[in-house]
Scaffold this active site. Structure first.
Site, PDB file in Angstrom:
ATOM      1  N   ASP A 107       0.865  -1.165   0.000  1.00  0.00           N
ATOM      2  CA  ASP A 107       0.000   0.000   0.000  1.00  0.00           C
ATOM      3  C   ASP A 107       0.918   1.237   0.000  1.00  0.00           C
ATOM      4  O   ASP A 107       2.053   1.154   0.486  1.00  0.00           O
ATOM      5  CB  ASP A 107      -0.857  -0.037   1.272  1.00  0.00           C
ATOM      6  N   TYR A 118      -0.119   5.055   0.671  1.00  0.00           N
ATOM      7  CA  TYR A 118      -0.368   6.139   1.634  1.00  0.00           C
ATOM      8  C   TYR A 118      -0.550   5.584   3.047  1.00  0.00           C
ATOM      9  O   TYR A 118      -1.455   4.800   3.306  1.00  0.00           O
ATOM     10  CB  TYR A 118      -1.601   6.939   1.218  1.00  0.00           C
ATOM     11  N   ARG A 167      -7.670  12.974   6.265  1.00  0.00           N
ATOM     12  CA  ARG A 167      -7.395  11.580   5.910  1.00  0.00           C
ATOM     13  C   ARG A 167      -8.634  10.703   6.163  1.00  0.00           C
ATOM     14  O   ARG A 167      -8.990   9.861   5.331  1.00  0.00           O
ATOM     15  CB  ARG A 167      -6.194  11.074   6.715  1.00  0.00           C
ATOM     16  N   SER A 188      -2.197   0.848  -5.045  1.00  0.00           N
ATOM     17  CA  SER A 188      -2.696   1.989  -4.271  1.00  0.00           C
ATOM     18  C   SER A 188      -3.976   2.572  -4.842  1.00  0.00           C
ATOM     19  O   SER A 188      -4.226   2.514  -6.045  1.00  0.00           O
ATOM     20  CB  SER A 188      -1.613   3.073  -4.254  1.00  0.00           C
ATOM     21  N   ASN A 189      -4.727   3.199  -3.937  1.00  0.00           N
ATOM     22  CA  ASN A 189      -5.865   4.019  -4.345  1.00  0.00           C
ATOM     23  C   ASN A 189      -5.425   5.191  -5.225  1.00  0.00           C
ATOM     24  O   ASN A 189      -6.229   5.762  -5.962  1.00  0.00           O
ATOM     25  CB  ASN A 189      -6.542   4.615  -3.104  1.00  0.00           C
TER      26      ASN A 189
HETATM   27  C1  LAC Z   1      -3.662   3.540  -0.622  1.00  0.00           C
HETATM   28  C2  LAC Z   1      -4.474   4.044   0.543  1.00  0.00           C
HETATM   29  C3  LAC Z   1      -5.340   2.992   1.108  1.00  0.00           C
HETATM   30  O1  LAC Z   1      -2.508   3.926  -0.848  1.00  0.00           O
HETATM   31  O2  LAC Z   1      -3.713   4.516   1.557  1.00  0.00           O
HETATM   32  O3  LAC Z   1      -4.226   2.734  -1.362  1.00  0.00           O
END
Ligand code: LAC
Length: 226
Positions: A14, A16, A45, A121-122
């Site tokens: 991941d 973030y 956040r 990641s998102n």
């Molecule tokens: C990401 C978020 C969940 O990086 O932090 O996907």
């Protein structure tokens, strides 16, 4: 706990909160709104993640930069902070230059020497590219995967499937690493071997699945190979 774990053939991270500290925007927020920077960053956040889940449920996807912008605007209004359009844009842009956690800087080269590393990641591709370039990680990750290719946010299983498709290996052979307990739960429900980096001594999510391993920092992942 640290021995006898199934060896993984790739580590997928991941971004973030796991590699990059989202709260590195506090300094900029504090400059704009003295005494409110930490509260703003935390509320931002939380609202940002809430909006990812809501948009996925509503089937109204927008990319993570939009969600990041919208959640900041909501939180500033909610906290009665007089943010100009330039203030909002500056804080959103700061997401492209977040600092990595010190333990990530130490751990990633050690892990990379053994198996391929990837990000899932998102984040929208342009955000992730900027972040990786800003921090000199261009040669660290063999794949940088964004939920934009699935059109939905974590923890939808279609997102985790992106890593299986790209790495061409069974989910259980992939070690998924997240500091977000809900993301670790989603990844475990999908079938990855999961390492939850519990950076803030949080309680374990009660979602019917548990991570394979819980550690406090990325440097400790190396012990899994001992
Ligand atoms: C990401 C978020 C969940 O990086 O932090 O996907």
């Amino acid at each position: 706990m640290t021995q006898g774990n199934r060896p993984v053939r790739a580590w997928v991270f991941d971004a973030y909160g796991t590699i990059f500290d989202v709260h590195s925007v506090i300094a900029a927020a504090e400059q704009l709104f003295p005494g409110r920077g930490t509260a703003l960053s935390k509320a931002w956040r939380a609202k940002q993640l809430e909006y990812t889940w809501l948009r996925s449920l509503m089937q109204r996807h927008a990319d993570f930069e939009q969600v990041t912008r919208d959640s900041l605007a909501f939180v500033c209004a909610d906290m009665e902070l007089a943010a100009s359009a330039a203030d909002l844009a500056g804080l959103v842009t700061a997401y492209r230059s977040l600092a990595p956690y010190p333990d990530a800087i130490v751990a990633l080269p050690v892990l990379q020497a053994r198996v391929p590393l990837a990000i899932l990641s998102n984040g929208a591709p342009a955000m992730l590219d900027a972040l990786i370039r800003h921090n000199g990680f261009e040669n660290t990750f063999s794949a940088v995967l964004s939920v934009e290719d699935a059109g939905v946010f974590k923890p939808d299983p279609r997102v985790y499937q992106l890593a299986v498709d790209r790495l061409k290996m069974p989910a259980v052979d992939i070690g998924f690493v997240s500091s977000n307990g809900w993301d670790a739960a989603g990844a475990k429900a999908f079938g990855f071997t999961v390492c939850w980096i519990n950076r803030n001594n949080a309680g374990t999510e009660k979602l019917g699945v548990e991570p394979d391993v819980v550690l406090s920092a990325l440097t400790d992942i190396d012990r899994l190979f001992a």
